[in-house]
Design a protein around this motif. Structure first.
Motif, PDB file in Angstrom:
ATOM      1  N   ARG A  50       3.729   0.257  -6.949  1.00  0.00           N
ATOM      2  CA  ARG A  50       4.329  -0.474  -5.822  1.00  0.00           C
ATOM      3  C   ARG A  50       4.905   0.503  -4.800  1.00  0.00           C
ATOM      4  O   ARG A  50       4.741   0.315  -3.597  1.00  0.00           O
ATOM      5  CB  ARG A  50       5.428  -1.411  -6.329  1.00  0.00           C
ATOM      6  N   ARG A  51       5.566   1.537  -5.292  1.00  0.00           N
ATOM      7  CA  ARG A  51       6.136   2.541  -4.376  1.00  0.00           C
ATOM      8  C   ARG A  51       5.034   3.238  -3.580  1.00  0.00           C
ATOM      9  O   ARG A  51       5.144   3.429  -2.373  1.00  0.00           O
ATOM     10  CB  ARG A  51       6.972   3.557  -5.142  1.00  0.00           C
ATOM     11  N   ARG A  77      -1.564  -3.608  -9.375  1.00  0.00           N
ATOM     12  CA  ARG A  77      -0.248  -4.228  -9.208  1.00  0.00           C
ATOM     13  C   ARG A  77      -0.313  -5.707  -9.568  1.00  0.00           C
ATOM     14  O   ARG A  77       0.561  -6.240 -10.239  1.00  0.00           O
ATOM     15  CB  ARG A  77       0.249  -4.039  -7.782  1.00  0.00           C
ATOM     16  N   HIS A 109       5.804   2.474 -10.015  1.00  0.00           N
ATOM     17  CA  HIS A 109       5.260   3.635  -9.303  1.00  0.00           C
ATOM     18  C   HIS A 109       4.166   3.203  -8.324  1.00  0.00           C
ATOM     19  O   HIS A 109       4.119   3.657  -7.184  1.00  0.00           O
ATOM     20  CB  HIS A 109       4.681   4.670 -10.273  1.00  0.00           C
ATOM     21  N   LEU A 148       2.093   2.064  -2.832  1.00  0.00           N
ATOM     22  CA  LEU A 148       1.565   1.112  -1.863  1.00  0.00           C
ATOM     23  C   LEU A 148       2.516   0.949  -0.672  1.00  0.00           C
ATOM     24  O   LEU A 148       2.070   0.841   0.466  1.00  0.00           O
ATOM     25  CB  LEU A 148       1.306  -0.245  -2.522  1.00  0.00           C
ATOM     26  N   ASP A 149       3.805   0.900  -0.954  1.00  0.00           N
ATOM     27  CA  ASP A 149       4.789   0.769   0.122  1.00  0.00           C
ATOM     28  C   ASP A 149       4.763   1.969   1.051  1.00  0.00           C
ATOM     29  O   ASP A 149       4.919   1.842   2.272  1.00  0.00           O
ATOM     30  CB  ASP A 149       6.207   0.587  -0.443  1.00  0.00           C
ATOM     31  N   GLU A 150       4.559   3.164   0.471  1.00  0.00           N
ATOM     32  CA  GLU A 150       4.518   4.402   1.264  1.00  0.00           C
ATOM     33  C   GLU A 150       3.175   4.591   1.929  1.00  0.00           C
ATOM     34  O   GLU A 150       3.072   5.308   2.927  1.00  0.00           O
ATOM     35  CB  GLU A 150       4.807   5.611   0.372  1.00  0.00           C
ATOM     36  N   GLY A 151       2.142   3.992   1.351  1.00  0.00           N
ATOM     37  CA  GLY A 151       0.780   4.194   1.851  1.00  0.00           C
ATOM     38  C   GLY A 151       0.139   5.351   1.152  1.00  0.00           C
ATOM     39  O   GLY A 151       0.749   6.416   1.029  1.00  0.00           O
ATOM     40  N   PRO A 181      -6.546   1.684  -1.825  1.00  0.00           N
ATOM     41  CA  PRO A 181      -5.549   0.606  -1.716  1.00  0.00           C
ATOM     42  C   PRO A 181      -5.969  -0.656  -2.462  1.00  0.00           C
ATOM     43  O   PRO A 181      -5.148  -1.287  -3.116  1.00  0.00           O
ATOM     44  CB  PRO A 181      -5.457   0.350  -0.214  1.00  0.00           C
ATOM     45  N   VAL A 227      -3.804  -2.392  -5.415  1.00  0.00           N
ATOM     46  CA  VAL A 227      -3.382  -3.791  -5.323  1.00  0.00           C
ATOM     47  C   VAL A 227      -3.848  -4.557  -6.556  1.00  0.00           C
ATOM     48  O   VAL A 227      -3.105  -5.357  -7.122  1.00  0.00           O
ATOM     49  CB  VAL A 227      -3.906  -4.444  -4.016  1.00  0.00           C
TER      50      VAL A 227
END
Length: 126
Positions: free
Chosen positions: A119-120, A19, A117, A122-125, A12, A16
């Motif tokens: 960001r997605r 991103r 991609h 990270l949003d999903e984990g 993660p 980050v």
């Protein structure tokens, strides 16, 4: 095995970092070039600092990709991890002269897609 665990735990943080660097791209290049929306002409006619900033962004992203766990990257084939590592190698080692048109294409077109991609993910984990 310990290195895999360390890589997995840092995934993660690496994402980050990627991103954040991708988000800086347009804003930072706009500030350095003095134009509201950076474009290829502003980039090609910019000073050396602008080009070095662009290279640093791509290098940072590639370094973050290198530190990702292989299983993680294999589980997200929609992201062009290998291309990001390749761009890092290009700017880090030179391999002759850097083609600023290729760098611009990566910054203006490829990087925003890859950042979406990430960001997605990270949003999903991870």
């Amino acid at each position: 095995m310990a290195s895999q665990s360390t890589a997995t735990q840092s995934t993660p943080a690496q994402l980050v970092d990627m991103r954040r660097a991708a988000g800086l791209t347009r804003r930072e290049l706009a500030q350095l070039s003095g134009v509201a929306q950076p474009n290829i002409a502003a980039y090609e006619n910019g000073d050396e600092m602008l080009r070095l900033a662009a290279e640093a962004i791509l290098h940072r992203i590639g370094e973050a990709v290198i530190r990702l766990d292989g299983e993680f990257t294999a589980s997200h084939p929609e992201v062009r991890w290998r291309a990001m590592k390749g761009m890092r190698n290009l700017v880090a080692h030179g391999y002759g002269a850097v083609d600023y048109g290729i760098l611009w294409n990566a910054l203006a077109h490829s990087l925003p897609r890859e950042a979406a991609h990430v960001r997605r993910i990270l949003d999903e984990g991870p």
